[in-house]
Write a protein that holds these residues in place. Structure first.
Motif, mmCIF file in Angstrom:
data_model
loop_
_atom_site.group_PDB
_atom_site.id
_atom_site.type_symbol
_atom_site.label_atom_id
_atom_site.label_comp_id
_atom_site.label_asym_id
_atom_site.label_seq_id
_atom_site.Cartn_x
_atom_site.Cartn_y
_atom_site.Cartn_z
ATOM 1 N N LYS A 11 0.824 -1.207 0.000
ATOM 2 C CA LYS A 11 0.000 0.000 0.000
ATOM 3 C C LYS A 11 0.862 1.263 0.000
ATOM 4 O O LYS A 11 0.569 2.227 -0.718
ATOM 5 N N HIS A 12 1.917 1.258 0.793
ATOM 6 C CA HIS A 12 2.764 2.438 0.942
ATOM 7 C C HIS A 12 3.371 2.874 -0.395
ATOM 8 O O HIS A 12 3.366 4.072 -0.736
ATOM 9 N N GLU A 71 0.933 4.627 -2.981
ATOM 10 C CA GLU A 71 0.363 5.947 -2.674
ATOM 11 C C GLU A 71 0.804 7.028 -3.654
ATOM 12 O O GLU A 71 -0.007 7.820 -4.131
ATOM 13 N N ASP A 72 2.091 7.089 -3.975
ATOM 14 C CA ASP A 72 2.620 8.181 -4.797
ATOM 15 C C ASP A 72 2.110 8.147 -6.232
ATOM 16 O O ASP A 72 2.142 9.182 -6.928
ATOM 17 N N TYR A 85 -0.945 6.557 -7.058
ATOM 18 C CA TYR A 85 -2.351 6.132 -7.048
ATOM 19 C C TYR A 85 -3.245 7.061 -7.872
ATOM 20 O O TYR A 85 -4.059 6.609 -8.683
#
Length: 535
Positions: A287-288, A291-292, A294
């Protein structure tokens, strides 16, 4: 005490001589006897003539003449399909490798494997009928008792040697697909038969079977039997050790998400193994790094029309750790990995519909007072519940929790430590389906959905013979796919068309092959084999 026992074969009319050794069975408390074939009786001279392949220990210094074994009687047999198997065995080195590992039994193993491939779903007790009609390596019937004895005679050392020889014939640069399936068993006496997660919801106890497949060759070369209660994620370290013992250090593995765990990835990195593994979108690590990218993930430049999805690749640092008990410390370092993310709009829509239906069911359960104890965590995660005397129970959706869950619908990811583009990684992973199909072949066509053997040794031996059959079956299916034969034939249809070709054998004369039609010649060539000719 040893004695010579004579027994006449009603089919051939030949009398065979056996060395019978008596011994006392302590468990059954009775006298038993072991028989060993030493030859056939020459009716004219009364002498025992050694038979080919039965007394190799006594004939070590004798160099056999090349070519087929001369016929001892006039015979007419079906030959076309077993000839195909002979040719495949020579091409893949199966016959040579089996002979090196089982010099006194390889013909029996081959005949049983041929039978399993050529006779769809037929159990071994019907081998005699097939044997009487076909020319095959062993050339004689293998009764149920003899097949059980053969299974029990196959040792771990012999299997290990065969895996090593076959593995060296595979392409080392290719990825090897690794997966595990469950095989149900009625045999409660087997130690490794345990209740575990059965992927087919079978309620019986089971054993697990791990299989390694070459993605380029489409051929299996290694398997391992596991206890039925061992989860997939716990098997990687043992697999790596087994492959190292077989002499394979430069290994590249492709695996599904069941193997994705911190411990497994650390183990793969520790042994410098190249890997491609399906990641879990529920993990914070995945998930981390999403993020950038998404918000602009669905960019036209990242769309692939062939697979109808969007894709991005993100370089990342894996926080590697290795405990060293002998030094009582832990090594920590960052290792470069690549995460390939994929988004499919249709998949997202299907997942959202399924999720909304699940929420509706949960809401009805709450408001009707028919709560399911197994759903308590989901009630708490997605709903605020209020109960009043007038309105009764009202369940209100937690919008933030629902939005967070839906955020990752339609996404999936692959994690690797080898630089490649996202589509190449996807294609490699999709080829892993070969293992799933191999499991299907084992369970369906090779009659191994449920095992009936009652001893550990018999089970180990039967699995090995089934594995040999699987190599042949995998080769034939790949050749049929490459030649697009499945558009016109089923696998059984091809084998049946070749199986009708006959051969004729007369003592003192060369083997003669019956008529081979042009269509049959085309099938042989499509399967990578030269059509048979009279010798």
């Amino acid at each position: 005490m040893a004695a010579i026992v004579y027994q006449k074969d009603k089919r051939s009319g030949l009398t065979y001589a056996y060395e019978s050794v008596s011994y006392w069975d302590k468990e059954k408390k009775q006298s038993r006897a072991k028989r060993k074939l030493i030859g056939r009786l020459d009716e004219a001279t009364g002498e025992i003539v050694p038979t080919d392949g039965r007394n190799r220990k006594e004939k070590k210094d004798v160099t056999p003449k090349p070519g087929p074994v001369p016929a001892e009687k006039v015979s007419r047999s079906f030959f076309g399909a077993t000839y195909l198997m002979d040719a495949i065995g020579e091409k893949l080195g199966i016959t040579k490798d089996l002979k090196a590992c089982f010099p006194d039994r390889y013909r029996q193993i081959l005949s049983m494997a041929y039978y399993l491939v050529l006779e769809d779903h037929n159990p071994l007790y019907r081998f005699e009928k097939w044997s009487n009609l076909h020319k095959h390596p062993w050339g004689e019937n293998i009764p149920s008792q003899r097949s059980s004895e053969l299974f029990a005679s196959i040792t771990e050392e012999e299997r290990h040697q065969f895996f090593g020889l076959q593995g060296k014939r595979r392409v080392e640069k290719e990825f090897w697909a690794y997966d595990i399936t469950s095989i149900s068993s009625y045999s409660e006496g087997l130690k490794q038969v345990q209740y575990g997660h059965n992927k087919e919801d079978d309620k019986l106890p089971q054993i697990n079977l791990a299989l390694v497949y070459g993605e380029t060759s489409n051929l299996p070369f290694y398997y391992r039997k596991l206890a039925g209660n061992i989860p997939d994620s716990k098997t990687i370290t043992h697999l790596l050790t087994d492959l190292e013992d077989l002499g394979f250090k430069k290994v590249k593995l492709v695996m599904d998400r069941g193997f994705c765990s911190e411990a497994n990835i650390n183990a793969l990195l520790k042994d410098h193994v190249k890997f491609l593994i399906a990641g879990k979108m529920s993990l914070n690590f995945m998930k981390h790094h999403l993020e950038d990218i998404y918000l602009h993930f669905r960019n036209f430049e990242h769309y692939n029309d062939t697979y109808e999805l969007y894709h991005h690749t993100v370089p990342a640092q894996w926080h590697y750790s290795q405990e060293r008990p002998y030094k009582k410390d832990t090594i920590k370092a960052n290792r470069r990995v690549y995460i390939h993310y994929y988004y499919n709009i249709d998949k997202a829509a299907e997942e959202e519909k399924a999720f909304d239906r699940k929420l509706m069911n949960l809401k009805q359960e709450l408001e009707s007072g028919k709560r399911n104890p197994e759903h308590e965590n989901q009630y708490n995660k997605y709903f605020d519940v209020k109960t009043t005397p007038k309105r009764g129970t009202t369940a209100t959706v937690k919008e933030e929790a629902v939005s967070e869950a839906k955020k990752y619908f339609g996404f999936f990811c692959l994690l690797t430590n080898q630089a490649m583009d996202a589509i190449t990684a996807l294609e490699i992973y999709k080829n892993k389906d070969l293992v799933e199909k191999a499991f299907g072949n084992l369970k369906e066509r090779l009659n191994l959905r449920r095992t009936l053997v009652s001893s550990e040794q018999s089970l180990d031996g039967k699995l090995f013979v089934e594995f040999i059959a699987l190599i042949y079956l995998s080769y034939i299916k790949k050749q049929m796919q490459d030649a697009q034969l499945f558009k016109k034939y089923t696998l059984q249809g091809v084998l049946d068309k070749l199986d009708v070709i006959e051969c004729f054998e007369v003592p003192g004369k060369k083997l003669r092959v019956g008529e081979v039609l042009e269509k049959q010649k085309e099938l042989y060539l499509a399967l990578g084999v030269e059509p048979p000719v009279s010798l």
